[in-house]
Motif scaffolding. Structure first.
Motif, PDB file in Angstrom:
ATOM      1  N   ILE A   1     -80.995   4.941  11.077  1.00  8.49           N
ATOM      2  CA  ILE A   1     -81.170   3.675  10.353  1.00  8.49           C
ATOM      3  C   ILE A   1     -79.971   2.779  10.659  1.00  8.49           C
ATOM      4  O   ILE A   1     -78.832   3.113  10.303  1.00  8.49           O
ATOM      5  N   MET A   2     -80.236   1.648  11.335  1.00  2.73           N
ATOM      6  CA  MET A   2     -79.177   0.700  11.694  1.00  2.73           C
ATOM      7  C   MET A   2     -79.242  -0.519  10.772  1.00  2.73           C
ATOM      8  O   MET A   2     -80.335  -1.013  10.474  1.00  2.73           O
ATOM      9  N   VAL A   3     -78.103  -0.997  10.344  1.00  2.00           N
ATOM     10  CA  VAL A   3     -78.004  -2.098   9.384  1.00  2.00           C
ATOM     11  C   VAL A   3     -77.183  -3.230  10.002  1.00  2.00           C
ATOM     12  O   VAL A   3     -76.146  -2.993  10.633  1.00  2.00           O
ATOM     13  N   ASP A   4     -77.702  -4.510   9.754  1.00  2.00           N
ATOM     14  CA  ASP A   4     -77.001  -5.711  10.239  1.00  2.00           C
ATOM     15  C   ASP A   4     -76.701  -5.597  11.728  1.00  2.00           C
ATOM     16  O   ASP A   4     -75.551  -5.432  12.167  1.00  2.00           O
ATOM     17  N   GLY A   5     -77.749  -5.695  12.535  1.00  2.00           N
ATOM     18  CA  GLY A   5     -77.571  -5.522  13.969  1.00  2.00           C
ATOM     19  C   GLY A   5     -78.356  -6.512  14.795  1.00  2.00           C
ATOM     20  O   GLY A   5     -78.976  -7.452  14.290  1.00  2.00           O
ATOM     21  N   LEU A   6     -78.328  -6.264  16.092  1.00  2.00           N
ATOM     22  CA  LEU A   6     -78.988  -7.132  17.069  1.00  2.00           C
ATOM     23  C   LEU A   6     -79.693  -6.259  18.090  1.00  2.00           C
ATOM     24  O   LEU A   6     -79.124  -5.282  18.590  1.00  2.00           O
ATOM     25  N   ALA A   7     -80.949  -6.625  18.401  1.00  2.00           N
ATOM     26  CA  ALA A   7     -81.728  -5.927  19.425  1.00  2.00           C
ATOM     27  C   ALA A   7     -81.910  -6.859  20.614  1.00  2.00           C
ATOM     28  O   ALA A   7     -82.359  -8.005  20.442  1.00  2.00           O
ATOM     29  N   GLN A   8     -81.579  -6.398  21.800  1.00  2.00           N
ATOM     30  CA  GLN A   8     -81.717  -7.181  23.029  1.00  2.00           C
ATOM     31  C   GLN A   8     -82.672  -6.433  23.950  1.00  2.00           C
ATOM     32  O   GLN A   8     -82.412  -5.305  24.339  1.00  2.00           O
ATOM     33  N   ARG A   9     -83.789  -7.109  24.277  1.00  2.00           N
ATOM     34  CA  ARG A   9     -84.835  -6.493  25.085  1.00  2.00           C
ATOM     35  C   ARG A   9     -84.942  -7.239  26.413  1.00  2.00           C
ATOM     36  O   ARG A   9     -85.198  -8.445  26.450  1.00  2.00           O
ATOM     37  N   LEU A  10     -84.742  -6.511  27.510  1.00  2.00           N
ATOM     38  CA  LEU A  10     -84.797  -7.105  28.845  1.00  2.00           C
ATOM     39  C   LEU A  10     -86.053  -6.635  29.563  1.00  2.00           C
ATOM     40  O   LEU A  10     -86.242  -5.437  29.791  1.00  2.00           O
ATOM     41  N   GLN A  11     -86.953  -7.608  29.899  1.00  2.00           N
ATOM     42  CA  GLN A  11     -88.136  -7.308  30.677  1.00  2.00           C
ATOM     43  C   GLN A  11     -87.757  -7.231  32.153  1.00  2.00           C
ATOM     44  O   GLN A  11     -87.175  -8.166  32.707  1.00  2.00           O
TER      45      GLN A  11
ATOM     46  N   THR B   1     -83.873 -11.616  22.230  1.00  2.00           N
ATOM     47  CA  THR B   1     -82.954 -11.059  21.234  1.00  2.00           C
ATOM     48  C   THR B   1     -83.524 -11.258  19.838  1.00  2.00           C
ATOM     49  O   THR B   1     -84.258 -12.223  19.575  1.00  2.00           O
ATOM     50  N   ALA B   2     -83.182 -10.337  18.966  1.00  2.00           N
ATOM     51  CA  ALA B   2     -83.652 -10.428  17.575  1.00  2.00           C
ATOM     52  C   ALA B   2     -82.621  -9.774  16.670  1.00  2.00           C
ATOM     53  O   ALA B   2     -82.183  -8.650  16.924  1.00  2.00           O
ATOM     54  N   LYS B   3     -82.250 -10.510  15.594  1.00  2.00           N
ATOM     55  CA  LYS B   3     -81.346  -9.955  14.598  1.00  2.00           C
ATOM     56  C   LYS B   3     -82.154  -9.216  13.534  1.00  2.00           C
ATOM     57  O   LYS B   3     -83.305  -9.577  13.261  1.00  2.00           O
ATOM     58  N   PHE B   4     -81.583  -8.197  12.965  1.00  2.00           N
ATOM     59  CA  PHE B   4     -82.283  -7.461  11.919  1.00  2.00           C
ATOM     60  C   PHE B   4     -81.279  -7.048  10.832  1.00  2.00           C
ATOM     61  O   PHE B   4     -80.080  -6.866  11.101  1.00  2.00           O
ATOM     62  N   ARG B   5     -81.823  -6.942   9.636  1.00  2.00           N
ATOM     63  CA  ARG B   5     -81.008  -6.437   8.525  1.00  2.00           C
ATOM     64  C   ARG B   5     -80.959  -4.913   8.527  1.00  2.00           C
ATOM     65  O   ARG B   5     -79.909  -4.325   8.272  1.00  2.00           O
ATOM     66  N   ASP B   6     -82.110  -4.333   8.761  1.00  2.00           N
ATOM     67  CA  ASP B   6     -82.155  -2.877   8.901  1.00  2.00           C
ATOM     68  C   ASP B   6     -83.269  -2.530   9.883  1.00  2.00           C
ATOM     69  O   ASP B   6     -84.295  -3.221   9.953  1.00  2.00           O
ATOM     70  N   PHE B   7     -83.026  -1.491  10.633  1.00  2.00           N
ATOM     71  CA  PHE B   7     -83.980  -1.102  11.671  1.00  2.00           C
ATOM     72  C   PHE B   7     -83.906   0.417  11.823  1.00  2.00           C
ATOM     73  O   PHE B   7     -82.814   1.003  11.866  1.00  2.00           O
ATOM     74  N   SER B   8     -85.074   1.042  11.881  1.00  2.00           N
ATOM     75  CA  SER B   8     -85.118   2.503  12.035  1.00  2.00           C
ATOM     76  C   SER B   8     -85.504   2.865  13.470  1.00  2.00           C
ATOM     77  O   SER B   8     -86.416   2.263  14.044  1.00  2.00           O
ATOM     78  N   PHE B   9     -84.793   3.822  14.014  1.00  2.00           N
ATOM     79  CA  PHE B   9     -85.031   4.268  15.390  1.00  2.00           C
ATOM     80  C   PHE B   9     -85.211   5.783  15.367  1.00  2.00           C
ATOM     81  O   PHE B   9     -84.313   6.528  14.960  1.00  2.00           O
ATOM     82  N   ASP B  10     -86.397   6.234  15.776  1.00  2.00           N
ATOM     83  CA  ASP B  10     -86.702   7.664  15.761  1.00  2.00           C
ATOM     84  C   ASP B  10     -86.029   8.341  16.952  1.00  2.00           C
ATOM     85  O   ASP B  10     -86.344   8.043  18.113  1.00  2.00           O
ATOM     86  N   ILE B  11     -85.106   9.233  16.662  1.00  2.00           N
ATOM     87  CA  ILE B  11     -84.397   9.937  17.736  1.00  2.00           C
ATOM     88  C   ILE B  11     -84.850  11.388  17.846  1.00  2.00           C
ATOM     89  O   ILE B  11     -84.163  12.209  18.473  1.00  2.00           O
TER      90      ILE B  11
END
Length: 376
Positions: free
Chosen positions: A204-214, A222-232
């Motif tokens: 669970i990531m809080v106050d972050g930024l996701a950068q997606r390169l095609q 790019t997209a800012k998020f307050r919280d984001f869950s990443f299944d590892i």
């Protein structure tokens, strides 16, 4: 056993121990560098590295034993030839068949060592190694929670955290996911938490930024998020593989019902037949390696220039027989009834040894065959 036999056997075993130690050290250093980089890079301690090294030694020793056996036999015969010890023995009536007796005893000693390794020690250490690898793969902390270090849980994932608080909060997290060949994603977050969700694990990531390169078109989103869950869960194995492999079972267990064994391990009868018979064929090959080193050099006789040509020929024969045995593995795996072919290389080597010793004992037989017969 006579005093002379004990003398030669002691020489063989001394040189065998030396060559085995040197070869194991060389092979161990080569493998230890890779193992050290993988384990320490995944956050493991030096004790874990030492444990894995010790568990891998028996299989490593089985690899070098035939080479060390041949080297010990060739070195002793070469030294005894150059120092005229064998010349004196042959002058007193000691034939090549008699000289072969301590060499054969030496091969049996090494074969017994190899048998203990292949039938018991190697399977036991392999089972323990598999268990330890499963335990380490379950340990998420060891794989991800190493602060201040870029870690690679898999070849396409990079993880970094600057600091791990006493409360378990990860500070300043970086996660690069390149598993999808069409796009790469980089996540950065001020804080993150690891949460167990049943059999899975979620970051669970809080106050972050996701950068997606095609990859196609080189477009960056790019997209800012307050919280984001990443299944590892896919990055860290959370369950131990309950199926047991045949190479981690002692030979006694492999001699039981093959139908049940195949159902339990998921492997074919051919795989089981190859594994069982290879454990008996490998010790036999050690005897052949010792006898080839002796027979080839003794056939060369005495020369002031040494017997290096015979040593090269003997080593070439050893490589050819070993290479021949490698080609037969797949044949047995395809059809378990063909298991006797695994012993063909040792049989061929034994026939070559007998032929060379016989030739040494009867050096003039070809001339007698070509000599013209005198009429009575």
């Amino acid at each position: 056993m006579s005093k002379f036999d004990r003398y030669m056997l002691s020489q063989f075993l001394t040189l065998f121990s030396f060559f085995a130690l040197v070869l194991v050290a060389i092979f161990w250093i080569n493998r230890a560098v890779i193992l050290f980089d993988r384990l320490i890079g995944d956050g493991q301690t030096a004790l874990v590295f030492l444990e894995f090294t010790v568990l891998g030694l028996p299989r490593l020793i089985t690899t070098v034993l035939p080479i060390a056996t041949f080297a010990g036999a060739a070195y002793v015969i070469n030294r005894m030839t150059s120092e005229s010890e064998l010349t004196v023995l042959q002058a007193t009536g000691t034939g090549p068949w008699r000289l072969a007796r301590p060499v054969f005893a030496y091969g049996i000693c090494v074969a017994l060592m190899m048998s203990v390794l292949t039938h018991v020690l190697v399977p036991m250490t392999k089972a323990e190694l598999n268990q330890r690898e499963a335990e380490i793969s379950q340990n998420v902390t060891a794989r991800l929670l190493t602060e201040g270090t870029f870690l690679h849980p898999t070849s396409k994932v990079t993880f970094y955290t600057r600091l791990i608080g006493n409360d378990g909060v990860l500070r300043d997290v970086f996660l690069s996911d390149r598993r999808n060949p069409d796009e790469g994603v980089i996540y950065t977050a001020a804080e993150a938490y690891l949460v167990r969700n049943g059999n899975g694990t979620t970051l669970i990531m809080v106050d972050g930024l996701a950068q997606r390169l095609q990859v196609e078109g080189k477009q960056l989103a790019t997209a800012k998020f307050r919280d984001f869950s990443f299944d590892i869960s896919a990055l860290v194995s959370n369950s131990t593989d309950e199926s047991q492999s045949i190479d981690s079972m002692v030979t006694f267990d492999l001699l039981k019902n093959w139908d049940d064994l195949a159902a339990k391990t998921g492997q074919t009868h051919g795989d089981i037949a190859e594994e069982v018979n290879a454990r008996f064929a490998d010790p036999l090959f050690c005897i052949i390696a010792a006898m080839i080193g002796y027979a080839t050099l003794i056939m060369g006789g005495f020369s002031r220039f040494g017997v290096w040509r015979e040593i090269v020929i003997a080593f070439g024969l050893l490589i050819a027989i070993d290479g021949f045995s490698s080609t037969l593995v797949e044949t047995v795996r395809q059809d378990a009834s063909r298991w006797p072919v695994l012993y063909v290389p040792s049989l061929v080597g034994a026939m070559l040894v007998l032929a060379m010793i016989w030739q040494t004992a009867h050096p003039g037989w070809t001339k007698r065959l070509r000599a013209p017969k005198v009429a009575p």
